[in-house]
Design an enzyme around this catalytic site. Sequence first.
Site: not given
Length: 454
Positions: A99, A133, A262
């Site tokens: 990102e 993510c 995560h």
Amino acid sequence: MALGSLKASPPAWKGSRPQNIGILAMEIYFPAMYVAQQELEVHDGVSAGKYTRGLGQNSMAVCSNVEDINSACLNAVSNLLEKYQISPSLIGRMEVGTESLVDKSKAVKTVLMDLFANHGNTDIEGIDSKNACYGGTAAFFNSLAWIESSAWDGRFAIVVAGDIAVYDKGPARPTGGAGVVAMLVGPDAPLVVEPVRTTYMQNVWDFYKPNMISEYPVVDGHLSNKCYLQALDTCYSNFAERWSAWKAQLWTLEAAQYSIFHAPYNKLVQKSFGRLLFHDYRMHKSPQLADLKPYTNVDLNSTYTEWRNAEIAIAEAFTLVYYHSSQTKQILCLDHEFFSSLMVTRDVQYIRDTADVITRLYSRTKIEPQHFENILEQREKEHTRTKFSPSSTGQTLFPGSYFLNRVDEVDRRFYQKTRKSHTITDCRTAAHSRFFIFGRAARLITRLVIRKLI
């Protein structure tokens, strides 16, 4: 560990069908500097334990202002190739999930191509997958799909997933950090990706980056936590159902020897694992988790904002359960947007030894919180600059690291590589072999570049 004996397989159009597709090698890059969260608590004037106990964090990686997503990915991929002695000619696909952008058009993957074009390999599929993510997950799944497809040419894929997470002053800043992982993906792997997986995706505004002249995101922390837990609940329930149908046996956490999450921050991971225990009890009514019985019929929507009593009960129940007693070697992989699993088919000690993560973590340089803030302020000032060289004074890099040397008058970015002999504290004075990263072809250069030095 050398993988120099790797060879390409016959292409799919000759009838070759790969088996046991998964991860053959891994390398991770993280910055050489970090700030201690306990010291950051004192510096920020917050209560003791807010970051360490409240977030479950001990330290936070800090990127210097001579590092961006391009240089970080260059380090991860070049180290992967060098440490495992992988021939660049064996790579047929490379995809980057991130990102962190330095350009709205030119992909990070194109920058990485210089590591292969210099060896005569320009025939590499793939591009960037941009998303917070999930970008890295998409890059991984896309690469698996390529190897499983009729278009597979018998070579290997490299998946790169990385970000530089920095935040404006406020509660989100101590949840930042940086890292890039590069994975070699192909058949006959020791870490085999199993076929069952689930995904959860909705249109929400918990985290986004609408300001193209700043690397800081807009964050709604409470909404982000809710989205994480909601996705986890849905994915885990669906995964358990599908896995049970695939294996013709009931899924429980006992089927997995390890769970990988995560981690927006570590405390959320702890809570999330507890929720998996809770879901197991709801599905199987295990007597070991009988303390959770009062919460069996609870409405999950009511647990995303306040569920303190149940969390305490889960923590107490967890002390009575040892879920890793199974002799299987299955790894449950959990992003808040997907669930999947890996099966360990043979020894992976060579990956651990080659990556040498723990040793490198302990070799980092701790900086003072004020130095951390100074670096972020410098990055803010240089974020949209043209025709400049970022200051390298006081910037610590690992030996042999790529770094941003300068940005020219038409927004082209030039990188250098430090020597491998010692840790660099003034990287520009110890660099060699200039590494050129050009923008679009000279006649097509425009001013459409958004420079995100992240």
